[in-house]
Enzyme design. Structure first.
Site, mmCIF file in Angstrom:
data_model
loop_
_atom_site.group_PDB
_atom_site.id
_atom_site.type_symbol
_atom_site.label_atom_id
_atom_site.label_comp_id
_atom_site.label_asym_id
_atom_site.label_seq_id
_atom_site.Cartn_x
_atom_site.Cartn_y
_atom_site.Cartn_z
ATOM 1 C CB SER A 112 40.196 46.504 37.714
ATOM 2 O OG SER A 112 39.380 47.623 37.855
ATOM 3 C CG HIS A 167 43.628 46.400 34.710
ATOM 4 N ND1 HIS A 167 43.159 47.396 33.890
ATOM 5 C CD2 HIS A 167 42.907 46.512 35.859
ATOM 6 C CE1 HIS A 167 42.204 48.070 34.506
ATOM 7 N NE2 HIS A 167 42.042 47.547 35.705
#
Length: 191
Positions: A112, A167
């Site tokens: 991610s 993220h």
């Protein structure tokens, strides 16, 4: 890179399961305390491990969509440099925030941070394009990607199992590295 992630997932399944925390730990999941005590390889290995098939599928979809765009804009060598910088950088940010007490991430896996790094780099590409052309299409594309980032931030803040730090740091690193790589590519193509 998608093939490497799928290969790592197959290895996870073969050696004990992709949702088996002990198996993921053995294979190289990011555990901040382990990194601090010398297991630096986890900064990269964790970016190729995934917790379950859905986690892998969503990350590979993002990698496929944004990876193609960024690879086209930067070229393969710069794309690879960006990807691995985002992988290690986002995991390093998670480690730092965890050991300093700003985050409670004690076990992280997934690409991610890399995928969000590609989103950040694509934002840099769009910003570069908008600054050069100042067209409506460039402005609309830039607004679209910024809206996507905002939606991701909202999702991250409302979903407990998501690494907000991974993220967010991925987007920031990807944007900064993407700006540098895009600017230097432009400089070299002018010569």
């Amino acid at each position: 890179i998608i093939s490497l992630n799928v290969l790592a997932f197959a290895l996870e399944v073969k050696l004990g399961g992709s949702t088996n925390v002990n198996n993921l730990y053995r294979l190289g999941a990011l555990v901040p305390e382990e990194v601090v005590t010398g297991s630096w390889w986890r900064l990269l290995s964790a970016a190729f491990l995934h917790f379950g098939f859905l986690h892998l599928l969503l990350n590979m979809l993002g990698l496929y969509l944004f990876g193609r765009l960024v690879e086209f804009a930067l070229g393969i060598p710069r794309f690879l440099l960006l990807y691995f910088t985002c992988a290690i950088g986002s995991m390093l940010a998670v480690t730092y925030m965890s050991v300093t007490g700003y985050s409670q991430a004690d076990f992280v896996v997934g690409a991610s941070g890399c995928v969000m790094g590609l989103v950040g780099a694509f934002t840099a590409v769009l910003l570069h394009d908008w600054r050069r052309k100042k067209t409506r299409l460039a402005a609309r594309s830039l607004r679209g990607i910024l809206s996507l980032i905002l939606l991701q931030v909202i999702f991250d803040l409302t979903t407990p199992q998501i690494s907000f730090v991974g993220h967010t740091s991925g987007v920031i690193i990807g944007f900064l590295v993407g700006m540098i790589l895009k600017e230097t590519r432009h400089l070299f193509s002018a010569l």
